[in-house]
Design a protein around this motif. Structure first.
Motif, short mmCIF file in Angstrom:
data_model
loop_
_atom_site.label_atom_id
_atom_site.label_comp_id
_atom_site.label_asym_id
_atom_site.label_seq_id
_atom_site.Cartn_x
_atom_site.Cartn_y
_atom_site.Cartn_z
N THR A 41 48.91 28.32 42.38
CA THR A 41 50.36 28.22 42.35
C THR A 41 50.95 29.45 41.69
OG1 THR A 41 50.35 27.08 40.22
CG2 THR A 41 50.32 25.70 42.19
N ASP A 42 52.15 29.79 42.08
CA ASP A 42 52.94 30.84 41.43
C ASP A 42 52.28 32.22 41.44
OD1 ASP A 42 55.02 29.05 40.81
OD2 ASP A 42 53.91 28.36 39.05
N PHE A 43 51.56 32.56 42.51
CA PHE A 43 51.03 33.91 42.63
C PHE A 43 52.19 34.87 42.91
CE2 PHE A 43 46.81 32.09 44.38
CZ PHE A 43 46.29 31.96 43.11
N ALA A 44 52.24 35.98 42.19
CA ALA A 44 53.29 36.99 42.39
C ALA A 44 52.83 37.95 43.49
CB ALA A 44 53.57 37.74 41.09
N MET A 45 53.30 37.73 44.69
CA MET A 45 52.80 38.45 45.85
C MET A 45 53.11 39.94 45.86
SD MET A 45 53.34 35.60 48.81
CE MET A 45 52.91 36.77 50.07
N GLU A 46 54.00 40.39 45.02
CA GLU A 46 54.35 41.81 45.02
C GLU A 46 53.35 42.66 44.23
OE1 GLU A 46 56.52 39.64 41.80
OE2 GLU A 46 56.38 39.37 43.95
N GLU A 47 52.40 42.06 43.58
CA GLU A 47 51.41 42.78 42.78
C GLU A 47 50.07 42.84 43.51
OE1 GLU A 47 52.38 44.19 40.05
OE2 GLU A 47 54.33 43.22 40.00
N GLN A 48 49.23 43.83 43.18
CA GLN A 48 47.88 43.90 43.73
C GLN A 48 46.98 42.92 43.00
OE1 GLN A 48 46.13 45.69 46.33
NE2 GLN A 48 44.71 44.13 45.66
N PRO A 49 46.43 41.93 43.71
CA PRO A 49 45.56 40.96 43.05
C PRO A 49 44.10 41.41 43.03
CG PRO A 49 45.91 40.29 45.30
CD PRO A 49 46.71 41.56 45.10
N TYR A 50 43.37 40.91 42.06
CA TYR A 50 41.94 41.14 41.95
C TYR A 50 41.27 39.80 41.68
CZ TYR A 50 43.21 46.02 41.58
OH TYR A 50 43.71 47.26 41.83
N CYS A 51 40.10 39.62 42.25
CA CYS A 51 39.29 38.43 42.00
C CYS A 51 38.13 38.87 41.13
CB CYS A 51 38.75 37.85 43.30
SG CYS A 51 40.02 37.30 44.43
N MET A 52 37.88 38.11 40.08
CA MET A 52 36.74 38.39 39.22
C MET A 52 35.71 37.29 39.39
SD MET A 52 38.43 39.84 35.71
CE MET A 52 36.80 40.16 35.02
N ASN A 55 31.87 39.01 35.71
CA ASN A 55 32.41 40.29 35.23
C ASN A 55 32.63 41.30 36.35
OD1 ASN A 55 32.47 39.49 32.53
ND2 ASN A 55 30.30 39.97 32.30
N THR A 56 32.41 40.91 37.60
CA THR A 56 32.56 41.82 38.74
C THR A 56 33.92 41.61 39.39
OG1 THR A 56 30.17 41.73 39.11
CG2 THR A 56 31.53 42.60 40.90
N THR A 57 34.68 42.70 39.53
CA THR A 57 36.04 42.63 40.07
C THR A 57 36.09 43.21 41.48
OG1 THR A 57 36.92 42.92 37.84
CG2 THR A 57 38.44 43.33 39.65
N VAL A 58 36.78 42.50 42.38
CA VAL A 58 37.01 42.98 43.75
C VAL A 58 38.49 42.82 44.08
CG1 VAL A 58 34.67 42.43 44.55
CG2 VAL A 58 36.47 40.72 44.78
N THR A 83 38.05 34.14 38.45
CA THR A 83 39.34 34.37 37.82
C THR A 83 40.18 35.26 38.74
OG1 THR A 83 38.23 34.36 35.68
CG2 THR A 83 40.46 35.23 35.72
N VAL A 84 41.48 35.06 38.76
CA VAL A 84 42.40 35.93 39.48
C VAL A 84 43.19 36.73 38.46
CG1 VAL A 84 44.42 36.01 41.00
CG2 VAL A 84 42.61 34.33 41.42
N VAL A 85 43.26 38.05 38.66
CA VAL A 85 43.97 38.93 37.73
C VAL A 85 44.92 39.81 38.53
CG1 VAL A 85 43.70 40.75 36.03
CG2 VAL A 85 41.94 39.01 36.22
N TYR A 86 46.15 39.96 38.03
CA TYR A 86 47.11 40.90 38.61
C TYR A 86 48.24 41.12 37.61
CZ TYR A 86 49.78 36.72 39.79
OH TYR A 86 50.46 35.54 39.73
N ASP A 87 48.74 42.33 37.57
CA ASP A 87 49.89 42.67 36.73
C ASP A 87 49.74 42.10 35.31
OD1 ASP A 87 52.41 43.74 36.11
OD2 ASP A 87 53.40 41.85 36.59
N ASP A 88 48.57 42.30 34.73
CA ASP A 88 48.29 41.81 33.38
C ASP A 88 48.42 40.29 33.25
OD1 ASP A 88 47.75 44.37 32.48
OD2 ASP A 88 49.86 44.73 32.00
#
Length: 137
Positions: A41-52, A55-58, A83-88
């Motif tokens: 929920t609430d993913f900010a689509m304007e940012e580049q997302p990364y999946c972890m 410890n490996t990020t793609v 984990t999903v990481v984007y825009d800190d």
């Protein structure tokens, strides 16, 4: 409340951060390359997302504000948290796990020959087979 002598009120908006709710599929090859959809929920689509994966990020791609697509990296067999990481921002869920598995390998076929008319039952010997009651050739 307004302060004396001012005409402006201060506004504060509290937003709940992104949440990771699940993933499909949750199992794939240790060789990588499995396309997964992370649901949240609430993913900010304007940012580049990364999946972890551990410890490996793609890099990932938002398909909507609730779906993120990623391709799994190569990793030794085992189960890792995702984990999903984007825009800190980080979207965490302790229960979202991905299991890296080795592909099955066949080391022997018994019997090694049969009649041309078919009908011979064969046994495949190897490792990494999924435990299932039904198989299809």
């Amino acid at each position: 409340a307004d302060q004396p002598g001012t005409d402006q009120a201060l506004a504060f908006e509290y937003k709940i951060g992104p949440a990771l709710l699940g993933m499909k599929p949750s199992t794939g090859s240790a060789h990588g390359g499995t396309y997964v959809s992370l649901l949240g929920t609430d993913f900010a689509m304007e940012e580049q997302p990364y999946c972890m994966f551990g410890n490996t990020t793609v890099k990932g791609d938002f398909l909507s504000s609730t779906i993120l697509a990623c391709v799994t990296p190569k990793h030794e067999s085992g189960t890792l948290s995702v984990t999903v990481v984007y825009d800190d921002r980080v979207a965490l869920a302790d229960f979202v796990l991905f299991q890296f598995t080795l592909p099955p390998s066949i080391v022997a076929v018994q019997p090694s020959a049969g009649p041309r008319t078919g009908g011979t039952s064969v046994t495949l010997l190897g490792q990494g087979f999924e435990d299932t009651s039904t198989l299809q050739a």
